[in-house]
Design a protein around this motif. Structure first.
Motif, PDB file in Angstrom:
ATOM      1  N   TYR A  50      -9.173  -3.739  -9.293  1.00 48.46           N
ATOM      2  CA  TYR A  50      -9.041  -4.197  -7.907  1.00 48.46           C
ATOM      3  C   TYR A  50      -9.541  -5.636  -7.785  1.00 48.46           C
ATOM      4  N   LEU A  51      -9.293  -6.235  -6.613  1.00 51.50           N
ATOM      5  CA  LEU A  51      -9.750  -7.609  -6.387  1.00 51.50           C
ATOM      6  C   LEU A  51     -11.271  -7.715  -6.487  1.00 51.50           C
ATOM      7  N   GLU A  52     -11.980  -6.677  -6.021  1.00 52.50           N
ATOM      8  CA  GLU A  52     -13.439  -6.696  -6.125  1.00 52.50           C
ATOM      9  C   GLU A  52     -13.890  -6.813  -7.576  1.00 52.50           C
ATOM     10  N   GLY A  53     -13.138  -6.153  -8.476  1.00 54.66           N
ATOM     11  CA  GLY A  53     -13.463  -6.236  -9.895  1.00 54.66           C
ATOM     12  C   GLY A  53     -13.268  -7.632 -10.444  1.00 54.66           C
ATOM     13  N   GLN A  85       0.522  -2.619  11.713  1.00 51.96           N
ATOM     14  CA  GLN A  85      -0.853  -2.550  11.213  1.00 51.96           C
ATOM     15  C   GLN A  85      -1.493  -3.934  11.117  1.00 51.96           C
ATOM     16  N   MET A  86      -0.730  -4.936  10.740  1.00 48.15           N
ATOM     17  CA  MET A  86      -1.282  -6.295  10.678  1.00 48.15           C
ATOM     18  C   MET A  86      -1.739  -6.739  12.062  1.00 48.15           C
ATOM     19  N   SER A  87      -0.970  -6.370  13.083  1.00 45.72           N
ATOM     20  CA  SER A  87      -1.352  -6.729  14.452  1.00 45.72           C
ATOM     21  C   SER A  87      -2.596  -5.975  14.889  1.00 45.72           C
ATOM     22  N   ASP A 118       7.825  -4.370  -3.915  1.00 43.82           N
ATOM     23  CA  ASP A 118       7.513  -3.049  -4.469  1.00 43.82           C
ATOM     24  C   ASP A 118       7.684  -3.125  -5.988  1.00 43.82           C
ATOM     25  N   TRP A 119       6.574  -3.123  -6.710  1.00 40.81           N
ATOM     26  CA  TRP A 119       6.632  -3.282  -8.164  1.00 40.81           C
ATOM     27  C   TRP A 119       7.229  -2.064  -8.857  1.00 40.81           C
ATOM     28  N   ALA A 120       7.289  -0.937  -8.165  1.00 43.13           N
ATOM     29  CA  ALA A 120       7.903   0.249  -8.768  1.00 43.13           C
ATOM     30  C   ALA A 120       9.404   0.073  -8.950  1.00 43.13           C
ATOM     31  N   LEU A 121       9.970  -0.910  -8.263  1.00 47.97           N
ATOM     32  CA  LEU A 121      11.405  -1.166  -8.382  1.00 47.97           C
ATOM     33  C   LEU A 121      11.732  -2.191  -9.464  1.00 47.97           C
ATOM     34  N   GLY A 131      -1.752  -7.874   1.845  1.00 47.60           N
ATOM     35  CA  GLY A 131      -2.309  -6.530   1.807  1.00 47.60           C
ATOM     36  C   GLY A 131      -1.575  -5.668   0.807  1.00 47.60           C
ATOM     37  N   PHE A 132      -2.023  -4.424   0.680  1.00 49.82           N
ATOM     38  CA  PHE A 132      -1.417  -3.478  -0.249  1.00 49.82           C
ATOM     39  C   PHE A 132      -1.118  -2.177   0.491  1.00 49.82           C
ATOM     40  N   LEU A 133      -0.051  -1.510   0.083  1.00 49.68           N
ATOM     41  CA  LEU A 133       0.281  -0.214   0.669  1.00 49.68           C
ATOM     42  C   LEU A 133      -0.386   0.899  -0.127  1.00 49.68           C
ATOM     43  N   ALA A 134      -0.945   1.860   0.581  1.00 53.52           N
ATOM     44  CA  ALA A 134      -1.593   2.993  -0.078  1.00 53.52           C
ATOM     45  C   ALA A 134      -0.654   4.191  -0.136  1.00 53.52           C
ATOM     46  N   LEU A 135       0.631   3.928  -0.307  1.00 54.60           N
ATOM     47  CA  LEU A 135       1.627   4.992  -0.385  1.00 54.60           C
ATOM     48  C   LEU A 135       2.188   5.066  -1.802  1.00 54.60           C
TER      49      LEU A 135
END
Length: 308
Positions: free
Chosen positions: A103-106, A33-35, A52-55, A10-14
């Protein structure tokens, strides 16, 4: 690798700042949330990996973190979806998609597009039935009409790239002439009129048996099938125009063209509707003028006014 375990992702929306603030509690939030999404069977059973790719300094720069957040574009320049090198090269990936760019849909949409394009090109190379059909190989009236309509549908379906090219060229010419008004409107109308003109020429060359098709109130029963394949081509053109204009640096100096408003789109649609009506009347007249039977047909001459 044993197949005895599965992975869920999954991905974080933060944003990065919030991820940093809540870093200590993220594992608990993720597990919770996964549960909730996949059921209580996951509680206490998962092995969690978080990236975290920002790191990552080679992925995210300091400017990425401090600069203003750019608005995400949900579409890509339609030229990226065009086959290149005579159909030998296709650009894929989420960034080339017509929808869900980035996105993955793309990515799924891009893969499906390339699959369709390759299938169509292979079919075109290996299929010589269209030529036989155009020469009137089928002699039964219903079969003849069905074969000709199939050839016509396939031809129309293959015009999406050509009609967008026509739009792009007309738009570029208008910009080079320093025209400023109704740039998109004029280019779309010209491209559609060119398509309709070519479609009439295509219909002219195809054989039809009028005896096997009814006529009601002056309209050929074949017309709905002649008109049907244009719907997808028209919609594809409008979608590509909106996407191209929004990604065009040249049109960024023309706000009304760069971001097409609903009112402007309605004006464009009215122009297309008028050209569509003219094409439909001309196509119906052409069908009604066809000779009946397979024994031969006369060459029909039809004059239709087309705007330059």
């Amino acid at each position: 690798e044993t197949g005895r375990a599965a992975a869920l992702g999954g991905f974080l929306a933060l944003p990065p700042e919030m991820r940093k603030t809540f870093s200590g509690g993220l594992p608990l939030l993720i597990a919770s949330q996964m549960s909730q999404v996949f059921g209580p069977a996951l509680e206490g059973e998962e092995e969690q990996h978080y990236q975290d790719w920002a790191l990552e300094r080679y992925t995210c720069s300091a400017l990425d973190l401090t600069g203003p957040e750019a608005a995400h574009k949900d579409f890509a320049n339609p030229i990226l979806r065009r086959p290149m090198w005579g159909g030998k090269l296709y650009l894929g990936g989420s960034e080339t998609a017509a929808r869900g760019t980035g996105y993955l849909e793309g990515a799924v949409e891009a893969a499906q597009r390339i699959s369709r394009e390759i299938f169509r090109s292979q079919k075109a190379l290996g299929n010589d039935a269209s030529q036989a059909q155009e020469e009137g190989a089928a002699c039964d009236g219903h079969s003849l009409n069905a074969s000709s309509l199939a050839v016509f549908r396939e031809w129309v379906a293959g015009q999406s790239d050509a009609v967008f090219d026509s739009y792009h060229q007309r738009l570029s010419r208008s910009l080079s002439r320093q025209q400023r008004d109704q740039l998109t409107q004029r280019a779309v109308l010209g491209a559609m009129e060119e398509l309709f003109s070519k479609a009439l020429e295509r219909l002219e060359r195809l054989p039809f048996d009028l005896r096997a098709a009814g006529v009601e109130r002056g309209g050929s029963a074949l017309m709905p099938e002649v008109q049907a394949p244009f719907r997808d081509v028209m919609q594809a053109l409008l979608d590509d125009v909106v996407a191209f204009n929004a990604t065009s640096c040249a049109l960024s100096n023309f706000p009304a063209e760069h971001r097409i408003s609903k009112d402007y789109m309605q004006t464009i649609l009215r122009d297309i509707a008028a050209a569509w009506k003219e094409f439909s009347l001309a196509a119906n007249a052409l069908l009604l003028s066809k000779d009946s039977g397979c024994g031969g047909r006369r060459k029909n001459h039809l004059t239709m006014g087309v705007l330059p």
